[in-house]
Design a protein around this motif. Structure first.
Motif, PDB file in Angstrom:
ATOM      1  N   THR A  59      80.119  41.996  -3.384  1.00  0.00           N
ATOM      2  CA  THR A  59      79.140  42.879  -2.740  1.00  0.00           C
ATOM      3  C   THR A  59      79.796  44.029  -1.993  1.00  0.00           C
ATOM      4  N   ARG A  60      81.069  44.219  -2.179  1.00  0.00           N
ATOM      5  CA  ARG A  60      81.760  45.311  -1.475  1.00  0.00           C
ATOM      6  C   ARG A  60      81.810  46.563  -2.332  1.00  0.00           C
ATOM      7  N   GLY A  61      80.645  46.885  -2.920  1.00  0.00           N
ATOM      8  CA  GLY A  61      80.596  48.064  -3.766  1.00  0.00           C
ATOM      9  C   GLY A  61      80.891  47.748  -5.213  1.00  0.00           C
ATOM     10  N   ASP A  62      81.587  46.629  -5.503  1.00  0.00           N
ATOM     11  CA  ASP A  62      81.891  46.225  -6.877  1.00  0.00           C
ATOM     12  C   ASP A  62      80.896  45.151  -7.282  1.00  0.00           C
ATOM     13  N   THR A  63      80.020  45.470  -8.180  1.00  0.00           N
ATOM     14  CA  THR A  63      78.951  44.544  -8.565  1.00  0.00           C
ATOM     15  C   THR A  63      79.244  43.869  -9.896  1.00  0.00           C
ATOM     16  N   SER A  64      80.515  43.618 -10.189  1.00  0.00           N
ATOM     17  CA  SER A  64      80.865  42.945 -11.434  1.00  0.00           C
ATOM     18  C   SER A  64      80.462  41.485 -11.382  1.00  0.00           C
ATOM     19  N   VAL A  65      80.171  40.919 -12.539  1.00  0.00           N
ATOM     20  CA  VAL A  65      79.779  39.520 -12.651  1.00  0.00           C
ATOM     21  C   VAL A  65      80.892  38.787 -13.381  1.00  0.00           C
ATOM     22  N   ASN A  66      81.258  37.616 -12.868  1.00  0.00           N
ATOM     23  CA  ASN A  66      82.379  36.916 -13.489  1.00  0.00           C
ATOM     24  C   ASN A  66      81.991  36.319 -14.828  1.00  0.00           C
ATOM     25  N   GLU A  67      83.007  35.883 -15.579  1.00  0.00           N
ATOM     26  CA  GLU A  67      82.802  35.391 -16.931  1.00  0.00           C
ATOM     27  C   GLU A  67      81.981  34.107 -16.964  1.00  0.00           C
ATOM     28  N   GLU A  68      82.053  33.289 -15.936  1.00  0.00           N
ATOM     29  CA  GLU A  68      81.298  32.037 -15.908  1.00  0.00           C
ATOM     30  C   GLU A  68      79.797  32.305 -15.933  1.00  0.00           C
ATOM     31  N   VAL A  69      79.380  33.296 -15.167  1.00  0.00           N
ATOM     32  CA  VAL A  69      77.954  33.657 -15.135  1.00  0.00           C
ATOM     33  C   VAL A  69      77.520  34.196 -16.488  1.00  0.00           C
ATOM     34  N   ILE A  70      78.376  35.027 -17.093  1.00  0.00           N
ATOM     35  CA  ILE A  70      78.043  35.602 -18.399  1.00  0.00           C
ATOM     36  C   ILE A  70      77.917  34.518 -19.452  1.00  0.00           C
ATOM     37  N   GLU A  71      78.877  33.572 -19.457  1.00  0.00           N
ATOM     38  CA  GLU A  71      78.822  32.483 -20.436  1.00  0.00           C
ATOM     39  C   GLU A  71      77.608  31.587 -20.206  1.00  0.00           C
ATOM     40  N   ALA A  72      77.257  31.381 -18.948  1.00  0.00           N
ATOM     41  CA  ALA A  72      76.073  30.557 -18.642  1.00  0.00           C
ATOM     42  C   ALA A  72      74.798  31.229 -19.144  1.00  0.00           C
ATOM     43  N   LEU A  73      74.728  32.555 -18.991  1.00  0.00           N
ATOM     44  CA  LEU A  73      73.557  33.297 -19.475  1.00  0.00           C
ATOM     45  C   LEU A  73      73.494  33.264 -21.003  1.00  0.00           C
ATOM     46  N   LYS A  74      74.638  33.402 -21.656  1.00  0.00           N
ATOM     47  CA  LYS A  74      74.664  33.340 -23.121  1.00  0.00           C
ATOM     48  C   LYS A  74      74.167  31.988 -23.624  1.00  0.00           C
ATOM     49  N   LYS A  75      74.611  30.934 -22.953  1.00  0.00           N
ATOM     50  CA  LYS A  75      74.183  29.597 -23.358  1.00  0.00           C
ATOM     51  C   LYS A  75      72.704  29.397 -23.087  1.00  0.00           C
ATOM     52  N   GLN A  76      72.228  29.935 -21.974  1.00  0.00           N
ATOM     53  CA  GLN A  76      70.815  29.805 -21.629  1.00  0.00           C
ATOM     54  C   GLN A  76      69.915  30.472 -22.664  1.00  0.00           C
ATOM     55  N   TYR A  77      70.308  31.654 -23.121  1.00  0.00           N
ATOM     56  CA  TYR A  77      69.501  32.401 -24.081  1.00  0.00           C
ATOM     57  C   TYR A  77      69.871  32.104 -25.539  1.00  0.00           C
ATOM     58  N   GLY A  78      70.875  31.263 -25.749  1.00  0.00           N
ATOM     59  CA  GLY A  78      71.260  30.901 -27.114  1.00  0.00           C
ATOM     60  C   GLY A  78      72.178  31.890 -27.787  1.00  0.00           C
ATOM     61  N   PHE A  79      72.783  32.801 -27.014  1.00  0.00           N
ATOM     62  CA  PHE A  79      73.649  33.820 -27.597  1.00  0.00           C
ATOM     63  C   PHE A  79      75.109  33.372 -27.678  1.00  0.00           C
ATOM     64  N   ASP A  80      75.348  32.095 -27.423  1.00  0.00           N
ATOM     65  CA  ASP A  80      76.700  31.571 -27.559  1.00  0.00           C
ATOM     66  C   ASP A  80      77.006  31.174 -29.001  1.00  0.00           C
ATOM     67  N   LYS A  81      76.035  31.354 -29.889  1.00  0.00           N
ATOM     68  CA  LYS A  81      76.201  31.008 -31.310  1.00  0.00           C
ATOM     69  C   LYS A  81      76.197  32.291 -32.146  1.00  0.00           C
ATOM     70  N   PRO A  82      76.839  32.252 -33.321  1.00  0.00           N
ATOM     71  CA  PRO A  82      76.823  33.426 -34.218  1.00  0.00           C
ATOM     72  C   PRO A  82      75.398  33.789 -34.631  1.00  0.00           C
ATOM     73  N   ILE A  83      75.226  35.026 -35.057  1.00  0.00           N
ATOM     74  CA  ILE A  83      73.886  35.525 -35.369  1.00  0.00           C
ATOM     75  C   ILE A  83      73.241  34.768 -36.519  1.00  0.00           C
ATOM     76  N   HIS A  84      74.024  34.388 -37.549  1.00  0.00           N
ATOM     77  CA  HIS A  84      73.431  33.682 -38.686  1.00  0.00           C
ATOM     78  C   HIS A  84      73.011  32.268 -38.301  1.00  0.00           C
ATOM     79  N   VAL A  85      73.741  31.636 -37.380  1.00  0.00           N
ATOM     80  CA  VAL A  85      73.362  30.302 -36.902  1.00  0.00           C
ATOM     81  C   VAL A  85      72.062  30.377 -36.117  1.00  0.00           C
ATOM     82  N   ARG A  86      71.965  31.413 -35.274  1.00  0.00           N
ATOM     83  CA  ARG A  86      70.734  31.578 -34.492  1.00  0.00           C
ATOM     84  C   ARG A  86      69.536  31.840 -35.389  1.00  0.00           C
TER      85      ARG A  86
END
Length: 343
Positions: A59-86
């Motif tokens: 919150t010190r001006g840098d609003t980057s999100v760490n990789e754990e949050v990104i991977e959790a969001l991908k898994k939540q929305y199902g984007f952790d799998k290849p497009i043909h699998v989805r």
């Protein structure tokens, strides 16, 4: 005819896969996935929220999100799998009519579509029925009076209405009829006191709110169908069997409505397949102007928000309805003229 219908039904399978594969690939390859939009919301919230760090968000001006949050969001929305699998997961879920969950509404896609479905259904069926009820008699009348004053004036009127864009017509109707003259409501499906009205009062109130949107819905196809009916009727009345019927001494009414009309309706039968499309009729412009929360507005908002599951759900339903509509049109062909053979 049975063999033809079976063949058409079988052809629907590769057609369905072709439509859904192309749509699925396009929306997934387009920039701005739900993950990116969610991350943008997190960054915006972090930048605007000030203090209270933690959760991997600086919150010190840098609003980057760490990789754990990104991977959790991908898994939540199902984007952790290849497009043909989805895609194959999506097809497998179709067996249970499970379109997944809407990223925007956070509820099953089928429930989201059901909530918007009645609005578009009402206007779709009403505009379809009214268009055919008016355009077929009008086209027949124009053909009978071809070259006369009635034919000329109606042609001029139809061409003028056809040249008016729906958005311009809608603005005019709202400003003049709803605004200055106060003859119709500005929008919505019903009045605020709708629930307190009697049954007849509810019908009148609904009809009152339907008038202006219906005019905008119908204005485009009205001219096309009337002209098609006129031209088709003119071709038929010049046929030998019509001249023979007149030579036998049959009345003009019998010649027109018993002999000519049935054959003239064959080209019109093509549009009857649009009956199925009426179940998902929706116009973004009309729905926005008249404050109608229907399928058209849902599709537009889903594209903007990259709500993939809603987009695919609408694609599946609309493509199936359109393909069934084509088969329905072929059946109508045979009912009108049993001599038609699709072999």
């Amino acid at each position: 005819m049975i063999v033809y219908l079976i063949r058409r039904l079988l052809l629907m399978i590769p057609t369905f896969f072709g439509i859904t594969i192309v749509t699925f690939a396009l929306i997934n390859l387009a920039p701005g996935s739900p993950i990116e939009q969610k991350l943008q919301a997190i960054r915006f919230g972090a930048a605007g929220g000030g203090g209270g760090g933690g959760g991997g968000i600086n919150t010190r001006g840098d609003t980057s999100v760490n990789e754990e949050v990104i991977e959790a969001l991908k898994k939540q929305y199902g984007f952790d799998k290849p497009i043909h699998v989805r895609y194959f997961i999506w097809v497998k879920n179709l067996v249970r009519m499970d379109f997944g969950e809407s990223f925007t509404y956070q509820e099953p896609v089928i429930d989201v579509i059901k909530s918007k479905f009645p609005v578009s259904l009402q206007f779709g069926i009403a505009s379809l029925i009214l268009t055919y009820l008016v355009c077929i008699p009008l086209g027949v009348r124009k053909a009978i009076k071809a070259g006369g004053a009635f034919d000329r004036w109606t042609t001029i009127t139809l061409n003028l209405t056809y040249s008016i864009p729906p958005i311009v017509l809608g603005i005019f109707l709202i400003v003049v009829l709803a605004g200055k003259l106060n003859l119709f409501p500005l929008g919505g499906l019903h009045s605020d006191d709708y629930e307190s009205l009697t049954t007849w009062g509810k019908i009148v109130d609904r009809a009152h709110h339907f008038v202006l949107p219906l005019i905008c819905y119908m204005i485009g196809g009205f001219t096309e169908l009337s002209t098609l009916m006129r031209n088709s009727m003119l071709d038929v009345v010049k046929s030998d069997f019509v001249r023979t019927a007149r030579a036998k001494g049959l009345s003009e009414r019998v010649v027109v409505f018993k002999h000519a009309l049935r054959n003239a309706l064959i080209p019109i039968a093509t549009g009857l397949g649009g009956f199925f499309g009426a179940f998902l009729a929706g116009s973004l412009i009309i729905e926005q102007m008249f404050n109608l929360d229907g399928i058209g507005l849902l599709g537009y908002q889903s594209v903007l928000s990259r709500d993939y599951n809603v987009i695919m759900g609408l694609t599946f339903i609309s493509s199936m309805l359109l393909m069934m509509g084509r088969i329905f049109s072929d059946i109508i062909y045979v009912l009108i003229d049993p001599r038609i053979d699709f072999k």
